[in-house]
Design a protein around this motif. Structure first.
Motif, PDB file in Angstrom:
ATOM      1  N   GLU A 143       0.834  -1.203   0.000  1.00 36.47           N
ATOM      2  CA  GLU A 143       0.000   0.000   0.000  1.00 36.47           C
ATOM      3  C   GLU A 143       0.873   1.260   0.000  1.00 36.47           C
ATOM      4  N   ALA A 144       2.027   1.191   0.681  1.00 40.51           N
ATOM      5  CA  ALA A 144       2.938   2.333   0.693  1.00 40.51           C
ATOM      6  C   ALA A 144       3.523   2.572  -0.700  1.00 40.51           C
ATOM      7  N   ILE A 145       3.897   1.493  -1.389  1.00 39.55           N
ATOM      8  CA  ILE A 145       4.424   1.619  -2.749  1.00 39.55           C
ATOM      9  C   ILE A 145       3.362   2.209  -3.669  1.00 39.55           C
ATOM     10  N   SER A 146       2.142   1.721  -3.519  1.00 35.16           N
ATOM     11  CA  SER A 146       1.041   2.237  -4.338  1.00 35.16           C
ATOM     12  C   SER A 146       0.786   3.708  -4.041  1.00 35.16           C
ATOM     13  N   MET A 147       0.846   4.072  -2.760  1.00 34.74           N
ATOM     14  CA  MET A 147       0.646   5.465  -2.364  1.00 34.74           C
ATOM     15  C   MET A 147       1.743   6.356  -2.943  1.00 34.74           C
ATOM     16  N   ALA A 148       2.975   5.876  -2.937  1.00 37.40           N
ATOM     17  CA  ALA A 148       4.071   6.665  -3.506  1.00 37.40           C
ATOM     18  C   ALA A 148       3.848   6.910  -4.990  1.00 37.40           C
ATOM     19  N   GLY A 149       3.273   5.930  -5.668  1.00 39.98           N
ATOM     20  CA  GLY A 149       2.960   6.112  -7.082  1.00 39.98           C
ATOM     21  C   GLY A 149       1.923   7.201  -7.300  1.00 39.98           C
ATOM     22  N   ARG A 150       0.932   7.268  -6.411  1.00 38.81           N
ATOM     23  CA  ARG A 150      -0.089   8.319  -6.538  1.00 38.81           C
ATOM     24  C   ARG A 150       0.500   9.692  -6.277  1.00 38.81           C
ATOM     25  N   VAL A 151       1.395   9.772  -5.298  1.00 33.11           N
ATOM     26  CA  VAL A 151       1.991  11.055  -4.937  1.00 33.11           C
ATOM     27  C   VAL A 151       2.916  11.567  -6.040  1.00 33.11           C
ATOM     28  N   THR A 152       3.761  10.681  -6.583  1.00 33.34           N
ATOM     29  CA  THR A 152       4.791  11.102  -7.538  1.00 33.34           C
ATOM     30  C   THR A 152       4.359  10.981  -8.997  1.00 33.34           C
ATOM     31  N   LYS A 153       3.251  10.268  -9.240  1.00 28.87           N
ATOM     32  CA  LYS A 153       2.795   9.983 -10.611  1.00 28.87           C
ATOM     33  C   LYS A 153       3.849   9.189 -11.377  1.00 28.87           C
ATOM     34  N   ARG A 154       4.542   8.313 -10.653  1.00 28.17           N
ATOM     35  CA  ARG A 154       5.552   7.441 -11.253  1.00 28.17           C
ATOM     36  C   ARG A 154       5.256   5.998 -10.866  1.00 28.17           C
ATOM     37  N   SER A 155       5.937   5.055 -11.514  1.00 31.28           N
ATOM     38  CA  SER A 155       5.603   3.642 -11.280  1.00 31.28           C
ATOM     39  C   SER A 155       6.808   2.731 -11.112  1.00 31.28           C
ATOM     40  N   LYS A 156       7.965   3.303 -10.797  1.00 32.07           N
ATOM     41  CA  LYS A 156       9.148   2.458 -10.582  1.00 32.07           C
ATOM     42  C   LYS A 156       9.570   2.527  -9.125  1.00 32.07           C
ATOM     43  N   ALA A 157       9.552   1.393  -8.446  1.00 26.20           N
ATOM     44  CA  ALA A 157       9.952   1.320  -7.050  1.00 26.20           C
ATOM     45  C   ALA A 157      11.262   0.552  -6.937  1.00 26.20           C
ATOM     46  N   VAL A 158      12.190   1.091  -6.169  1.00 28.76           N
ATOM     47  CA  VAL A 158      13.483   0.438  -5.941  1.00 28.76           C
ATOM     48  C   VAL A 158      13.444  -0.211  -4.565  1.00 28.76           C
ATOM     49  N   LEU A 159      13.554  -1.529  -4.528  1.00 22.67           N
ATOM     50  CA  LEU A 159      13.452  -2.280  -3.275  1.00 22.67           C
ATOM     51  C   LEU A 159      14.828  -2.718  -2.800  1.00 22.67           C
ATOM     52  N   SER A 160      15.091  -2.506  -1.535  1.00 19.09           N
ATOM     53  CA  SER A 160      16.359  -2.956  -0.957  1.00 19.09           C
ATOM     54  C   SER A 160      16.429  -4.477  -0.969  1.00 19.09           C
ATOM     55  N   SER A 161      17.629  -5.002  -1.152  1.00 22.17           N
ATOM     56  CA  SER A 161      17.810  -6.454  -1.072  1.00 22.17           C
ATOM     57  C   SER A 161      17.564  -6.955   0.343  1.00 22.17           C
ATOM     58  N   GLY A 162      17.564  -6.042   1.313  1.00 20.32           N
ATOM     59  CA  GLY A 162      17.315  -6.419   2.700  1.00 20.32           C
ATOM     60  C   GLY A 162      15.849  -6.444   3.069  1.00 20.32           C
ATOM     61  N   LEU A 163      14.950  -6.210   2.094  1.00 20.56           N
ATOM     62  CA  LEU A 163      13.512  -6.279   2.359  1.00 20.56           C
ATOM     63  C   LEU A 163      13.086  -7.737   2.437  1.00 20.56           C
ATOM     64  N   HIS A 164      12.243  -8.052   3.414  1.00 20.47           N
ATOM     65  CA  HIS A 164      11.787  -9.426   3.625  1.00 20.47           C
ATOM     66  C   HIS A 164      11.272 -10.016   2.305  1.00 20.47           C
TER      67      HIS A 164
END
Length: 452
Positions: A143-164
């Motif tokens: 939901e946070a990634i989706s929210m960031a897309g709405r805020v920035t009007k962009r669709s590329k998310a960079v995920l850390s390798s340390g994310l579960h």
């Protein structure tokens, strides 16, 4: 008696609308070998209630209860002590059956509890505002990634390798339907995370950078530089916290520039519960509040000037927003949120800090003891109550052998990352306040024997 209100005509009409020829077309993604064509072989068609109780009790006795043996499992679900008063309070009738306050004027107790919960989460995460909870940490992350897309009007998310990896998997499932691009990677068993990779990946198309804190290997790193570069390119920093007790000892993500902070609240007030239900936490900066998913409770005064509580924001599809809703999540984890809030209230700020200090001290003690064993290398330079060791043998085998000896010795990276040869000897060990001197020594001695 089964209640089947739909007729064959009704079912045919619904299948026609979705373009399916028959009911079996709805299960084409399930392999035929996994589908049942009749009753399960060997299972009786009926049995008495007492016989069923005896059978399932016998099956339950095959489990290893978490509280009966040395326990060092973590990786996003942690065994902490939950005071008996938490269970007593959440079982009060006015709380136990509470659902969603569609009529806020008669749900003041539930609204006040959620308001207090939001305040606690916002302060814990170092953010301006928090919502009334989500389903769990993994869906809150998406939901946070989706929210960031709405805020920035962009669709590329960079995920850390340390994310579960389970969080990555959930995000990947959802991104299939939204068209978002997720840049992820597998972690390396080193003392440092992948900050350099994240910094290099940020560009003008990036909507957000997602960093877990502490990460899946237990490492703790300053996110300030990542936040600065993300903001320079108009992107957001999302921090994911799977162990909120850690924030009693380390700086909050909001203090390091995180725009959105999400996480799993299970550690506080909620038991392991076979993996759920849990409670998702979600907080953000004030300027993004109208893009925040879920529901937000607020404080006000009534016509007589008395303190009262209301649903301030609830832009979800069940209400007025329809296709413009910020989320299709239909409710919050109300009872688990209550348990979180009750436990947090009992602890208070000093109690949370004391609990965090106890966790960290026992984890350091365990890491120091295990580091003395031939065949064990502690990779972390910094950690809270969870750290990773590299063994001289595949960790999945060692975990099974420890379980045979009645020790739940950790989560193997080979299980979290199947097929990744570089990680198969990694073992993730979590140590909470429930660990004992005897349990730590039992883990060490048995590891010595198994790795010899």
């Amino acid at each position: 008696m089964r209640y089947l209100p739909l007729t064959d005509t009704d079912r045919s009409a619904m299948l026609g609308v979705i373009g399916a020829k028959n009911i079996d077309d709805l299960f084409v993604d399930v392999p035929e070998t996994a589908r049942l064509s009749g009753p399960i072989e060997g299972l009786p068609m009926h049995a008495s209630e007492m016989a069923v109780e005896r059978h399932f009790s016998a099956l339950a006795r095959q489990n290893m209860a978490a509280g009966h043996h040395p326990f060092f499992l973590g990786a996003g679900a942690y065994k902490h002590h939950v005071p008996a008063s938490v269970d007593h309070i959440i079982q009060r009738g006015e709380f136990l059956t509470a659902y969603t306050p569609y009529q806020p004027e008669i749900a003041q107790g539930t609204l006040q509890m959620l308001f207090e919960f939001q305040t606690q989460v916002a302060r814990l995460f170092g953010c301006d505002v928090a919502n009334a909870s989500m389903y769990d940490g993994s869906t809150a992350c998406w939901e946070a990634i989706s929210m960031a897309g709405r805020v920035t009007k962009r669709s590329k998310a960079v995920l850390s390798s340390g994310l579960h990896p389970h969080y990555v998997s959930v995000a990947g499932t959802m991104a299939r339907f939204t068209g978002d691009t997720l840049l992820s990677a597998q972690p390396e068993m080193t003392a440092q995370g992948d900050a350099d990779r994240l910094l290099a990946a940020i560009d003008g198309d990036t909507s957000c950078v997602v960093v877990q804190y502490p990460d899946i290997l237990g490492r703790i790193e300053d996110m300030s530089a990542i936040a600065a570069k993300a903001h320079e390119y108009g992107a957001l920093l999302i921090a994911v916290v799977t162990e909120p007790v850690a924030l009693g000892a380390i700086k909050s993500p909001g203090e390091m520039g995180a725009d959105i902070v999400v996480g799993e609240g299970q550690s506080i007030g909620v038991g392991l519960q076979f993996g759920g239900p849990y409670v998702g936490l979600f907080a953000c900066k004030q300027k993004f509040v109208r893009q925040m998913p879920g529901r937000l409770c607020g404080e006000t005064v009534d016509a007589e000037g008395k303190r009262g509580f209301v649903l301030t924001l609830s832009t979800r599809e069940q209400h007025i927003r329809r296709e413009k809703a910020t989320s299709n999540i239909c409710t919050n984890s109300g009872l688990c949120a209550l348990a979180f809030s009750v436990h947090m209230t009992l602890l208070g700020e000093k109690g949370l800090r004391d609990l965090a200090t106890l966790n960290h001290g026992l984890a350091v003690q365990t890491a120091d003891r295990l580091a003395q064993i031939d065949g064990v290398e502690v990779i972390n330079k910094s950690f809270f109550n969870e750290f990773t060791v590299k063994l001289n043998k595949p960790s999945r085998d060692i975990v099974r052998d420890l379980a045979d000896r009645k020790i739940l010795g950790g989560v193997s990276l080979g299980r979290l990352y199947p097929g990744e040869a570089a990680l198969e000897n990694g073992l993730l060990i979590a140590v909470t306040e429930l660990a004992t001197e005897e349990g730590i020594e039992a883990l060490a001695q048995n590891l010595e024997e198994l790795l010899a």
